[in-house]
Design an enzyme around this catalytic site. Structure first.
Site, PDB file in Angstrom:
ATOM      1  CB  CYS A  43      -0.918  -0.026   1.223  1.00 44.93           C
ATOM      2  SG  CYS A  43      -1.824   1.501   1.456  1.00 44.93           S
ATOM      3  CB  CYS A  48      -3.276   2.515  -1.664  1.00 44.76           C
ATOM      4  SG  CYS A  48      -3.409   0.838  -1.050  1.00 44.76           S
ATOM      5  CD  GLU A 184      -6.868   2.215  -9.337  1.00 44.74           C
ATOM      6  OE1 GLU A 184      -7.788   2.404  -8.534  1.00 44.74           O
ATOM      7  OE2 GLU A 184      -5.790   1.696  -8.997  1.00 44.74           O
ATOM      8  CG  HIS A 438     -28.878  22.610  -3.967  1.00 43.85           C
ATOM      9  ND1 HIS A 438     -28.943  21.836  -5.105  1.00 43.85           N
ATOM     10  CD2 HIS A 438     -29.012  23.907  -4.361  1.00 43.85           C
ATOM     11  CE1 HIS A 438     -29.129  22.631  -6.149  1.00 43.85           C
ATOM     12  NE2 HIS A 438     -29.158  23.889  -5.727  1.00 43.85           N
TER      13      HIS A 438
HETATM   14  C1  LIG Z   1      -0.868  -0.807  -7.717  1.00 41.64           C
HETATM   15  C2  LIG Z   1      -1.735  -1.135  -6.524  1.00 41.64           C
HETATM   16  C3  LIG Z   1      -2.711  -0.249  -6.139  1.00 41.64           C
HETATM   17  C4  LIG Z   1      -3.509  -0.542  -5.042  1.00 41.64           C
HETATM   18  N1  LIG Z   1      -4.488   0.357  -4.699  1.00 41.64           N
HETATM   19  C5  LIG Z   1      -5.281   0.103  -3.637  1.00 41.64           C
HETATM   20  C6  LIG Z   1      -6.270   1.047  -3.254  1.00 41.64           C
HETATM   21  O1  LIG Z   1      -6.443   2.096  -3.887  1.00 41.64           O
HETATM   22  N2  LIG Z   1      -7.010   0.767  -2.157  1.00 41.64           N
HETATM   23  C7  LIG Z   1      -6.842  -0.388  -1.434  1.00 41.64           C
HETATM   24  O2  LIG Z   1      -7.537  -0.582  -0.436  1.00 41.64           O
HETATM   25  N3  LIG Z   1      -5.915  -1.311  -1.793  1.00 41.64           N
HETATM   26  C8  LIG Z   1      -5.140  -1.080  -2.867  1.00 41.64           C
HETATM   27  N4  LIG Z   1      -4.172  -1.993  -3.218  1.00 41.64           N
HETATM   28  C9  LIG Z   1      -4.072  -3.262  -2.454  1.00 41.64           C
HETATM   29  C10 LIG Z   1      -3.322  -3.064  -1.138  1.00 41.64           C
HETATM   30  O3  LIG Z   1      -2.073  -2.472  -1.396  1.00 41.64           O
HETATM   31  C11 LIG Z   1      -3.155  -4.400  -0.446  1.00 41.64           C
HETATM   32  O4  LIG Z   1      -4.436  -4.996  -0.299  1.00 41.64           O
HETATM   33  C12 LIG Z   1      -2.520  -4.280   0.941  1.00 41.64           C
HETATM   34  O5  LIG Z   1      -1.276  -3.659   0.870  1.00 41.64           O
HETATM   35  C13 LIG Z   1      -2.397  -5.664   1.585  1.00 41.64           C
HETATM   36  O6  LIG Z   1      -1.743  -5.568   2.817  1.00 41.64           O
HETATM   37  P1  LIG Z   1      -0.983  -6.845   3.430  1.00 41.64           P
HETATM   38  O7  LIG Z   1      -0.563  -6.441   4.797  1.00 41.64           O
HETATM   39  O8  LIG Z   1      -1.796  -8.049   3.257  1.00 41.64           O
HETATM   40  O9  LIG Z   1       0.288  -7.045   2.495  1.00 41.64           O
HETATM   41  P2  LIG Z   1       1.422  -6.064   1.999  1.00 41.64           P
HETATM   42  O10 LIG Z   1       1.075  -4.647   2.210  1.00 41.64           O
HETATM   43  O11 LIG Z   1       1.761  -6.488   0.623  1.00 41.64           O
HETATM   44  O12 LIG Z   1       2.652  -6.378   2.965  1.00 41.64           O
HETATM   45  C14 LIG Z   1       3.303  -7.619   2.942  1.00 41.64           C
HETATM   46  C15 LIG Z   1       4.753  -7.407   3.312  1.00 41.64           C
HETATM   47  O13 LIG Z   1       5.338  -8.653   3.633  1.00 41.64           O
HETATM   48  C16 LIG Z   1       6.670  -8.663   3.191  1.00 41.64           C
HETATM   49  N5  LIG Z   1       7.075 -10.057   3.077  1.00 41.64           N
HETATM   50  C17 LIG Z   1       6.602 -10.993   2.222  1.00 41.64           C
HETATM   51  N6  LIG Z   1       7.154 -12.201   2.472  1.00 41.64           N
HETATM   52  C18 LIG Z   1       8.005 -12.011   3.512  1.00 41.64           C
HETATM   53  C19 LIG Z   1       8.874 -12.882   4.227  1.00 41.64           C
HETATM   54  N7  LIG Z   1       8.929 -14.193   3.955  1.00 41.64           N
HETATM   55  N8  LIG Z   1       9.626 -12.358   5.222  1.00 41.64           N
HETATM   56  C20 LIG Z   1       9.562 -11.041   5.524  1.00 41.64           C
HETATM   57  N9  LIG Z   1       8.743 -10.167   4.884  1.00 41.64           N
HETATM   58  C21 LIG Z   1       7.979 -10.661   3.892  1.00 41.64           C
HETATM   59  C22 LIG Z   1       6.618  -7.911   1.871  1.00 41.64           C
HETATM   60  O14 LIG Z   1       7.890  -7.378   1.547  1.00 41.64           O
HETATM   61  C23 LIG Z   1       5.593  -6.832   2.181  1.00 41.64           C
HETATM   62  O15 LIG Z   1       6.192  -5.631   2.598  1.00 41.64           O
HETATM   63  C24 LIG Z   1      -3.331  -1.738  -4.307  1.00 41.64           C
HETATM   64  C25 LIG Z   1      -2.324  -2.643  -4.687  1.00 41.64           C
HETATM   65  C26 LIG Z   1      -1.543  -2.349  -5.794  1.00 41.64           C
HETATM   66  C27 LIG Z   1      -0.482  -3.316  -6.203  1.00 41.64           C
END
Ligand SMILES: Cc1cc2nc3c(=O)[nH]c(=O)nc-3n(C[C@H](O)[C@H](O)[C@H](O)COP(=O)(O)OP(=O)(O)OC[C@H]3O[C@@H](n4cnc5c(N)ncnc54)[C@H](O)[C@@H]3O)c2cc1C
Length: 457
Positions: A43, A48, A184, A438
């Site tokens: 994110c 995002c 987007e 409005h």
């Molecule tokens: C281009 C784009 C635009 C987006 N726009 C939106 C939006 O407008 N609104 C919205 O709500 N969502 C949006 N999203 C989705 C949103 O970014 C994700 O849903 C969100 O970041 C998920 O959070 P998370 O904690 O599951 O994973 P992430 O934020 O992906 O975090 C996971 C982390 O784990 C780390 N990791 C992975 N494996 C390991 C390991 N084995 N050891 C140590 N670290 C590790 C990674 O490096 C990463 O930093 C977008 C995604 C993208 C790609």
């Protein structure tokens, strides 16, 4: 002997992992977190936030044009991509620092390392360190799928990850995919002046969204000069000198500077050593969890994109908070995935909460549909631009508003607030009883008295 022992160890410092770590640490739990890349995760670093900054940058072109209808003389304008990237990098660096401080400030320990399982209670860090923990939370997120659906030439393509660091804005961009990320980026590049082509597998973009919104967006994209090639994939992609040449299954030959694949995203479940701990994965490698986000191993939980339930930042955060309640507050809490509002930051944008017409019918609801389409007041002096659309799907039997769908400027801001009403079970009569604000676009939500049509399943 382990280097450290924690009550909770979190794998992944993105939206979900940081929230869980921060909350548990603030409760006095001993918390460790491993992040292999940059704190903040998708994110903040490549999703995002930088995406929305790009969206803002791309919308000035239309603003400059509209300004003239309000009497402004706008001098020569020029867009400087490297300046945008530098300013974006500054802000992302600041946010990264805040995410780190959030965990450390609450008393958590951050390891800037890749982590994988040795056994159900032991994690091995890439630097050789060994950590043991009572509870382990996998919040490893997802990554862009890098493939051309079997066609050769993926090595010449990029994904959204790299686009955030391109040194220059390409003159021509081809994007493969019809989901929200593809749409987007197509708008961003097009509004910034790149010749933009979108190659989609279906007939329309944004499968699953309300059909009226999909149609309105397709029309708007055509009007804005985005070329959409429907029902196509790639036969092959090759590099010829400084150019990329792609042939589609429909026989089109596309010559471009960048080809971005955005077919979808894959959970980061590989390389975690899940086979050692009995954590099962499903479609595309998503980690299988129960309603409380627990995996097959009783002390290992998973949240966020790695579970591929609803891949959105606020959902990952919500799942993190439910996890903390369940595990550390003795209050088993299921994350609630109903009525999650979502937006597509195209220009103009789309936002939606609840059921589309089709989904409502598929769930057996007889529905009344209310619709309003209008030129936003801001565009009336120039008499140009897209007509906005606001639509309510209402269940006939109960009068409950099942879905709200908006296409137009500030759609995301409007729908966030409507989501509160829908979550409270608001009826159409309650919308009607609300006095309008409005002049606004959102007032249409409470002034639509005549139903456009009704449908039964
Ligand atoms: C281009 C784009 C635009 C987006 N726009 C939106 C939006 O407008 N609104 C919205 O709500 N969502 C949006 N999203 C989705 C949103 O970014 C994700 O849903 C969100 O970041 C998920 O959070 P998370 O904690 O599951 O994973 P992430 O934020 O992906 O975090 C996971 C982390 O784990 C780390 N990791 C992975 N494996 C390991 C390991 N084995 N050891 C140590 N670290 C590790 C990674 O490096 C990463 O930093 C977008 C995604 C993208 C790609």
């Amino acid at each position: 002997m382990a280097d450290r022992h924690f009550d909770l160890f979190v794998i992944g410092g993105g939206s979900g992992g940081v929230r869980a770590a921060r909350m548990a640490a603030a409760m006095g739990k001993r918390v460790g977190l491993a992040e292999a890349s940059r704190m903040g995760g998708t994110c903040v670093i490549r999703g995002c936030i930088p995406k929305k900054l790009f969206v803002y940058a791309s919308r000035f072109r239309e603003d400059f044009a509209l300004a003239q209808s309000f009497g402004w003389t706008v001098g020569p304008t020029r867009f400087d991509w490297p300046a945008l990237i530098a300013h974006k990098d500054g802000e992302i660096g600041r946010l990264e620092g805040l995410y780190l401080a959030a965990v450390e400030g609450a008393g958590g320990v951050v390891f800037h390392e890749h982590a994988s399982f040795e056994d159900a209670h032991t994690v091995r860090l890439a630097n050789g360190g060994r950590i043991t923990a009572d509870i382990i939370l996998i919040a490893a997120g997802a990554r862009p799928a890098r493939d051309l659906l079997g066609a050769p030439g993926i090595e010449h393509c990029c994904t959204s990850d790299e686009a955030f660091d391109w040194p220059q804005l390409p003159k021509r961009v081809v994007i493969a995919g019809g989901g929200y990320i593809a749409v987007e980026f197509a708008h961003i590049f097009n509004e910034l002046g790149a010749e933009t082509t979108l190659v989609i597998r279906k007939t329309k973009v944004l499968r699953g969204f309300d059909e009226d919104l999909r149609d309105a967006l397709m029309e708007s994209m055509a009007r804005r000069g985005i070329t959409v090639l429907p029902e196509q994939q790639f036969a092959g992609v090759e590099r010829r000198g400084g150019e990329i040449v792609a042939t589609t299954t429909g026989g089109d030959r596309l010559v471009t500077d960048k080809l971005m694949v955005a077919w979808g995203r894959l959970p980061n479940s590989e390389g975690l050593g899940l086979d050692k701990v009995g954590v099962a994965t499903g479609k595309n490698g998503r980690i299988e969890v129960d309603a409380l986000s627990r995996t097959g191993a009783p002390n290992i939980y998973a949240i966020g994109d790695v579970t591929d339930r609803l891949a959105l930042t606020p959902v990952a955060i919500h799942e993190a908070m439910a996890f903390v309640k369940t595990v550390f507050e003795g209050e088993p809490t299921r994350p609630d995935h109903a009525l999650v509002p979502t937006a597509v930051f195209s220009t103009p944008e789309i936002a939606t909460v609840g059921m589309s017409e089709d989904k409502a019918l598929a769930h057996g609801h007889a529905i009344d549909v209310y619709k309003s389409a209008f030129l936003p007041l801001r565009n009336t002096l120039a008499r140009t631009g897209d007509r906005s659309m606001i639509k309510l799907v209402v269940e006939q039997k109960t009068d409950r508003v099942l879905g709200c769908h908006v296409f137009g400027p500030d759609a995301s801001e409007i729908v966030q607030i409507v989501a509160v009403a829908l979550k409270m079970g608001a009826t159409k009569a309650q919308f009607d009883a609300t006095v309008a604000l409005h002049p606004s676009a959102a007032e249409e939500l409470v002034t639509m008295r005549t139903k456009a049509y009704s449908k039964t399943p």
